[in-house]
Scaffold this motif. Structure first.
Motif, PDB file in Angstrom:
ATOM      1  N   ALA A   1       0.821  -1.211   0.000  1.00  0.00           N
ATOM      2  CA  ALA A   1       0.000   0.000   0.000  1.00  0.00           C
ATOM      3  C   ALA A   1       0.861   1.270   0.000  1.00  0.00           C
ATOM      4  CB  ALA A   1      -0.923  -0.010   1.205  1.00  0.00           C
ATOM      5  N   ARG A   2       1.963   1.229   0.744  1.00  0.00           N
ATOM      6  CA  ARG A   2       2.836   2.410   0.754  1.00  0.00           C
ATOM      7  C   ARG A   2       3.380   2.674  -0.644  1.00  0.00           C
ATOM      8  NH1 ARG A   2       8.074   3.388   0.443  1.00  0.00           N
ATOM      9  NH2 ARG A   2       8.768   1.267   0.795  1.00  0.00           N
ATOM     10  N   LYS A   3       3.797   1.596  -1.291  1.00  0.00           N
ATOM     11  CA  LYS A   3       4.330   1.733  -2.643  1.00  0.00           C
ATOM     12  C   LYS A   3       3.259   2.268  -3.599  1.00  0.00           C
ATOM     13  CE  LYS A   3       7.591  -1.960  -1.734  1.00  0.00           C
ATOM     14  NZ  LYS A   3       7.910  -3.383  -1.954  1.00  0.00           N
ATOM     15  N   SER A   4       2.049   1.765  -3.456  1.00  0.00           N
ATOM     16  CA  SER A   4       0.975   2.239  -4.340  1.00  0.00           C
ATOM     17  C   SER A   4       0.671   3.703  -4.091  1.00  0.00           C
ATOM     18  CB  SER A   4      -0.306   1.442  -4.107  1.00  0.00           C
ATOM     19  OG  SER A   4      -0.074   0.110  -4.404  1.00  0.00           O
ATOM     20  N   ARG A   5       0.750   4.098  -2.846  1.00  0.00           N
ATOM     21  CA  ARG A   5       0.485   5.497  -2.507  1.00  0.00           C
ATOM     22  C   ARG A   5       1.551   6.407  -3.137  1.00  0.00           C
ATOM     23  NH1 ARG A   5       1.520   9.006   0.912  1.00  0.00           N
ATOM     24  NH2 ARG A   5      -0.073  10.605   1.041  1.00  0.00           N
TER      25      ARG A   5
END
Ligand code: GDP
Length: 340
Positions: A141-145
């Motif tokens: 999720a951090r990467k997607s953000r």
């Protein structure tokens, strides 16, 4: 054409400035490399990625961020193809990202197995990026953000974040988007009360897909039923009434109306001030989550903790040391050994 070796070398040696310029100028090859950089698990890449994110910050935040979820087979990719094509033809720039929690636990991934959104990904105004893999949901999720921020800086004015209907990933995507769309299918009436209630509570709109042919009447009935249930639930967004609609991703019926609704949502929320308020809240929550994750990682990676934890656990389970005391001692020793 450059030979392969030279090309590879050039790729590796892009500076933060080159990354920044490339992203801001919407250079697709550099955008792809910048995303690869934020997705990397190497500490060296992390530093560079954070510098890049710092630089592009003034150019981010201008897109409307839309989360799309639904069980496998609900029609997410068909809808994104249809909806996305319409938006691109209208002159929008659309980035489609995915958060696939299964990519971290199994070899295959629910969202990545088939060739998805084949037509859309070839459109010059669209950028389709599969889910980052590896790591826990928090990491994905951090990467997607961060990927979302890169796409915004590159001028994409609409971001879709797709996820599958499996609980935690939906909550995660909800926490990074402005508008959350849930695709449903007809049937499965018994489940309505339990599992679906949770998802209905975080939705800004529910769309019963495949409302075409012989399924149309059933879809209309389901819509009425969902609307009846929604009436008793707290809306996900204050000042916005979550309602159910029917749509056909296959024929395109209901798709233009979907966009009208998202734009009126954006307008209304910006007027009320909730748009900015939600984004600020999302950032604050995100920060808390990252701190928790970082602290947890540091604790378990600490050499002293690694060495002593099994023995302390043994003492606790054998009833030799009280649990709370053991935890407190471990943390105190960790703090001293980690030179805080
Ligand atoms: P996803 O797993 O949620 O991405 O679902 P897909 O988009 O791959 O769709 C699953 C299947 O449902 C495919 O065979 C689609 O052609 C079909 N499908 C998707 N949307 C519709 C629709 O609106 N009507 C009908 N009849 N079939 C649809």
């Amino acid at each position: 054409m450059n030979d392969q070796g030279k090309h590879k070398f050039r790729k590796r040696s892009l500076t933060v400035e080159e990354f920044t310029d490339g992203v801001i100028n919407g250079n697709r090859a550099i955008i792809a490399q910048a995303i690869t950089l934020v997705e990397s698990n190497s500490p060296k890449h992390f530093e560079k990625a954070q510098k890049l994110l710092q630089r592009i910050m003034p150019y981010t935040g201008k897109a409307i961020r839309v989360g799309i979820t639904g069980v496998p087979g609900a029609g997410k990719s068909t809808l994104i193809e249809e909806f996305g094509a319409m938006l691109c033809v209208q002159g929008n720039k659309l980035a489609v990202l995915a958060v696939d929690p299964s990519s971290s636990v199994s070899r295959g991934s629910i969202l990545g197995d088939k060739t998805r959104m084949d037509t859309l990904s070839k459109h010059p105004n669209a950028y389709v990026r599969p889910s980052p893999s590896g790591g826990a949901l928090g990491g994905v999720a951090r990467k997607s953000r961060e990927t979302m921020l890169i796409c915004e800086a590159a001028g994409y004015n609409i971001i879709f974040v797709e996820t599958v209907g499996v609980g935690q990933s939906e909550i995660t995507v909800r926490s990074m988007v402005d508008f959350f769309l849930v695709l449903m299918l007809t049937g499965g009436g018994d489940e309505l009360q339990g599992m679906k209630k949770g998802i209905m509570e975080i939705a800004d709109a529910i769309y019963i897909n495949k409302a075409d042919g012989t399924n149309k009447q059933a879809a209309l009935n389901a819509k009425a039923e969902y609307n009846r249930l929604l009436h008793y639930l707290q809306p996900a967004t204050p000042g916005w009434e979550t309602r159910a609609f029917t749509i056909s991703a296959l024929t395109g019926e209901g798709v233009p109306e979907l966009w009208d609704m998202i734009t009126s949502f954006e307008e209304k929320m910006k007027k009320s001030g909730f748009f900015e308020k939600r984004r600020a809240g999302q950032l604050a929550d995100w920060m808390d989550r990252l701190i928790e994750e970082e602290l947890k990682n540091r604790f378990y990676q600490n050499a002293y903790i690694k060495e002593t934890l099994p023995e302390v656990k043994r003492q606790v389970t054998a009833g030799e040391t009280p649990l709370a005391r053991a935890v407190q001692e471990l943390i105190q020793t960790y703090q001293q050994s980690d030179k805080f």
